[in-house]
Design a protein around this motif. Structure first.
Motif, PDB file in Angstrom:
ATOM      1  N   CYS A  66       0.826  -1.208   0.000  1.00 60.57           N
ATOM      2  CA  CYS A  66       0.000   0.000   0.000  1.00 60.57           C
ATOM      3  C   CYS A  66       0.860   1.257   0.000  1.00 60.57           C
ATOM      4  CB  CYS A  66      -0.928   0.010   1.213  1.00 60.57           C
ATOM      5  SG  CYS A  66      -2.258  -1.183   1.124  1.00 60.57           S
ATOM      6  N   ALA A  67       1.937   1.256   0.760  1.00 57.24           N
ATOM      7  CA  ALA A  67       2.816   2.427   0.803  1.00 57.24           C
ATOM      8  C   ALA A  67       3.503   2.635  -0.547  1.00 57.24           C
ATOM      9  CB  ALA A  67       3.852   2.270   1.904  1.00 57.24           C
TER      10      ALA A  67
ATOM     11  N   LEU B 260       2.293   1.809  -3.553  1.00 54.88           N
ATOM     12  CA  LEU B 260       1.307   2.359  -4.484  1.00 54.88           C
ATOM     13  C   LEU B 260       0.931   3.789  -4.112  1.00 54.88           C
ATOM     14  CD1 LEU B 260      -1.010  -0.749  -4.949  1.00 54.88           C
ATOM     15  CD2 LEU B 260       0.640   0.188  -6.568  1.00 54.88           C
ATOM     16  N   GLY B 261       0.817   4.050  -2.824  1.00 51.94           N
ATOM     17  CA  GLY B 261       0.482   5.398  -2.372  1.00 51.94           C
ATOM     18  C   GLY B 261       1.568   6.408  -2.691  1.00 51.94           C
ATOM     19  N   THR B 262       2.809   5.974  -2.732  1.00 55.84           N
ATOM     20  CA  THR B 262       3.920   6.864  -3.062  1.00 55.84           C
ATOM     21  C   THR B 262       3.779   7.419  -4.465  1.00 55.84           C
ATOM     22  OG1 THR B 262       5.391   5.671  -1.584  1.00 55.84           O
ATOM     23  CG2 THR B 262       6.418   6.972  -3.300  1.00 55.84           C
ATOM     24  N   LEU B 263       3.318   6.603  -5.386  1.00 53.81           N
ATOM     25  CA  LEU B 263       3.146   7.063  -6.766  1.00 53.81           C
ATOM     26  C   LEU B 263       2.117   8.183  -6.844  1.00 53.81           C
ATOM     27  CD1 LEU B 263       3.191   3.614  -8.565  1.00 53.81           C
ATOM     28  CD2 LEU B 263       5.069   5.253  -8.316  1.00 53.81           C
ATOM     29  N   PHE B 264       1.039   8.081  -6.073  1.00 59.42           N
ATOM     30  CA  PHE B 264       0.010   9.113  -6.077  1.00 59.42           C
ATOM     31  C   PHE B 264       0.438  10.346  -5.297  1.00 59.42           C
ATOM     32  CE2 PHE B 264      -2.520   5.196  -6.684  1.00 59.42           C
ATOM     33  CZ  PHE B 264      -3.042   5.504  -7.929  1.00 59.42           C
ATOM     34  N   LEU B 265       1.076  10.136  -4.150  1.00 57.96           N
ATOM     35  CA  LEU B 265       1.453  11.254  -3.295  1.00 57.96           C
ATOM     36  C   LEU B 265       2.566  12.094  -3.918  1.00 57.96           C
ATOM     37  CD1 LEU B 265       1.097  12.720  -0.605  1.00 57.96           C
ATOM     38  CD2 LEU B 265       2.738  11.116   0.387  1.00 57.96           C
ATOM     39  N   SER B 266       3.449  11.490  -4.652  1.00 58.35           N
ATOM     40  CA  SER B 266       4.564  12.236  -5.243  1.00 58.35           C
ATOM     41  C   SER B 266       4.091  13.240  -6.289  1.00 58.35           C
ATOM     42  CB  SER B 266       5.570  11.273  -5.864  1.00 58.35           C
ATOM     43  OG  SER B 266       6.167  10.497  -4.852  1.00 58.35           O
ATOM     44  N   ALA B 267       2.918  13.069  -6.817  1.00 60.29           N
ATOM     45  CA  ALA B 267       2.373  14.038  -7.766  1.00 60.29           C
ATOM     46  C   ALA B 267       1.907  15.314  -7.066  1.00 60.29           C
ATOM     47  CB  ALA B 267       1.210  13.424  -8.534  1.00 60.29           C
TER      48      ALA B 267
ATOM     49  N   ALA C 160       5.409   4.463   7.574  1.00 62.15           N
ATOM     50  CA  ALA C 160       5.317   4.746   9.006  1.00 62.15           C
ATOM     51  C   ALA C 160       3.858   4.961   9.421  1.00 62.15           C
ATOM     52  CB  ALA C 160       6.152   5.967   9.358  1.00 62.15           C
ATOM     53  N   GLY C 161       3.081   5.641   8.591  1.00 68.79           N
ATOM     54  CA  GLY C 161       1.667   5.845   8.897  1.00 68.79           C
ATOM     55  C   GLY C 161       0.880   4.543   8.902  1.00 68.79           C
ATOM     56  N   ALA C 162       1.157   3.681   7.935  1.00 73.60           N
ATOM     57  CA  ALA C 162       0.442   2.401   7.851  1.00 73.60           C
ATOM     58  C   ALA C 162       0.802   1.480   9.010  1.00 73.60           C
ATOM     59  CB  ALA C 162       0.748   1.719   6.523  1.00 73.60           C
ATOM     60  N   ILE C 163       2.098   1.378   9.312  1.00 74.01           N
ATOM     61  CA  ILE C 163       2.524   0.511  10.416  1.00 74.01           C
ATOM     62  C   ILE C 163       2.065   1.087  11.749  1.00 74.01           C
ATOM     63  CG2 ILE C 163       4.554  -0.341  11.652  1.00 74.01           C
ATOM     64  CD1 ILE C 163       5.904  -0.691   8.938  1.00 74.01           C
ATOM     65  N   GLY C 164       2.174   2.413  11.893  1.00 77.09           N
ATOM     66  CA  GLY C 164       1.725   3.049  13.134  1.00 77.09           C
ATOM     67  C   GLY C 164       0.244   2.845  13.390  1.00 77.09           C
ATOM     68  N   ALA C 165      -0.557   2.944  12.343  1.00 77.77           N
ATOM     69  CA  ALA C 165      -1.994   2.719  12.496  1.00 77.77           C
ATOM     70  C   ALA C 165      -2.284   1.278  12.877  1.00 77.77           C
ATOM     71  CB  ALA C 165      -2.721   3.081  11.202  1.00 77.77           C
ATOM     72  N   ASN C 166      -1.561   0.332  12.294  1.00 73.81           N
ATOM     73  CA  ASN C 166      -1.762  -1.077  12.646  1.00 73.81           C
ATOM     74  C   ASN C 166      -1.342  -1.359  14.084  1.00 73.81           C
ATOM     75  OD1 ASN C 166      -2.835  -2.851  10.460  1.00 73.81           O
ATOM     76  ND2 ASN C 166      -1.277  -1.767   9.305  1.00 73.81           N
ATOM     77  N   ILE C 167      -0.297  -0.682  14.559  1.00 74.52           N
ATOM     78  CA  ILE C 167       0.126  -0.878  15.953  1.00 74.52           C
ATOM     79  C   ILE C 167      -0.877  -0.253  16.905  1.00 74.52           C
ATOM     80  CG2 ILE C 167       1.885  -0.220  17.650  1.00 74.52           C
ATOM     81  CD1 ILE C 167       3.955  -0.532  15.409  1.00 74.52           C
ATOM     82  N   LEU C 168      -1.304   0.985  16.602  1.00 77.62           N
ATOM     83  CA  LEU C 168      -2.228   1.688  17.501  1.00 77.62           C
ATOM     84  C   LEU C 168      -3.608   1.038  17.553  1.00 77.62           C
ATOM     85  CD1 LEU C 168      -1.400   5.410  16.723  1.00 77.62           C
ATOM     86  CD2 LEU C 168      -0.840   4.123  18.788  1.00 77.62           C
TER      87      LEU C 168
ATOM     88  N   ILE D 184      -4.710   1.977   5.072  1.00 74.59           N
ATOM     89  CA  ILE D 184      -5.143   3.105   4.251  1.00 74.59           C
ATOM     90  C   ILE D 184      -5.469   4.307   5.134  1.00 74.59           C
ATOM     91  CG2 ILE D 184      -6.990   3.924   2.736  1.00 74.59           C
ATOM     92  CD1 ILE D 184      -6.948   1.135   1.451  1.00 74.59           C
ATOM     93  N   GLY D 185      -6.108   4.069   6.267  1.00 71.99           N
ATOM     94  CA  GLY D 185      -6.395   5.171   7.196  1.00 71.99           C
ATOM     95  C   GLY D 185      -5.133   5.839   7.706  1.00 71.99           C
ATOM     96  N   GLY D 186      -4.146   5.044   8.085  1.00 71.08           N
ATOM     97  CA  GLY D 186      -2.872   5.600   8.545  1.00 71.08           C
ATOM     98  C   GLY D 186      -2.136   6.333   7.447  1.00 71.08           C
ATOM     99  N   MET D 187      -2.234   5.839   6.222  1.00 69.11           N
ATOM    100  CA  MET D 187      -1.561   6.497   5.104  1.00 69.11           C
ATOM    101  C   MET D 187      -2.241   7.799   4.726  1.00 69.11           C
ATOM    102  SD  MET D 187      -0.283   3.334   2.697  1.00 69.11           S
ATOM    103  CE  MET D 187      -1.516   3.722   1.553  1.00 69.11           C
ATOM    104  N   VAL D 188      -3.550   7.890   4.890  1.00 70.97           N
ATOM    105  CA  VAL D 188      -4.243   9.153   4.627  1.00 70.97           C
ATOM    106  C   VAL D 188      -3.744  10.220   5.593  1.00 70.97           C
ATOM    107  CG1 VAL D 188      -6.490  10.300   4.804  1.00 70.97           C
ATOM    108  CG2 VAL D 188      -6.281   8.163   3.555  1.00 70.97           C
ATOM    109  N   PHE D 189      -3.630   9.863   6.862  1.00 69.44           N
ATOM    110  CA  PHE D 189      -3.115  10.802   7.859  1.00 69.44           C
ATOM    111  C   PHE D 189      -1.688  11.223   7.523  1.00 69.44           C
ATOM    112  CE2 PHE D 189      -1.031  11.645  11.953  1.00 69.44           C
ATOM    113  CZ  PHE D 189      -1.805  12.716  12.369  1.00 69.44           C
ATOM    114  N   ALA D 190      -0.839  10.273   7.167  1.00 62.91           N
ATOM    115  CA  ALA D 190       0.556  10.582   6.825  1.00 62.91           C
ATOM    116  C   ALA D 190       0.648  11.420   5.550  1.00 62.91           C
ATOM    117  CB  ALA D 190       1.357   9.292   6.662  1.00 62.91           C
ATOM    118  N   SER D 191      -0.207  11.156   4.582  1.00 63.07           N
ATOM    119  CA  SER D 191      -0.148  11.920   3.341  1.00 63.07           C
ATOM    120  C   SER D 191      -0.593  13.357   3.544  1.00 63.07           C
ATOM    121  CB  SER D 191      -0.980  11.256   2.250  1.00 63.07           C
ATOM    122  OG  SER D 191      -2.348  11.279   2.579  1.00 63.07           O
TER     123      SER D 191
END
Length: 99
Positions: A24-25, A27-34, A53-61, A81-88
């Protein structure tokens, strides 16, 4: 690599969830880098690490939260995906693209 997986397993992230987080990270990098500052290949690396870090952190929390979803794929995917939205959102605020 296996030491990192073992360390994250001790924190409460299953190896299956870690694989989902990495995919997920990536694939998300390709979108976020734009939408972030263009620093060449460095922007991809920074965005990937932030999303991971956002994805792993969300899974830990949210390890103790029970969701009515399948435990093997659906639950880690939704939480990642929720953690990655916050990180993005943080990355877009810290590294806005110059237009």
């Amino acid at each position: 690599m296996f030491a990192v997986i073992g360390l994250l397993g001790d924190l409460g992230v299953a190896p299956d969830a870690l694989v989902i987080c990495v995919i997920c990270a990536g694939l998300g990098t390709l979108f976020l880098s734009a939408h972030t500052l263009q620093l060449g290949i460095l922007s991809y690396v920074i965005n990937f690490l932030a999303l991971l870090a956002g994805a792993i952190g969300a899974n830990i929390l949210l390890a103790g939260v029970r969701l009515p979803l399948g435990f093997s794929i659906e639950r880690p995917l939704i939480i990642s995906i929720g953690g990655m939205v916050f990180a993005s959102l943080i990355m877009i605020l810290l590294m806005p693209r110059n237009r």
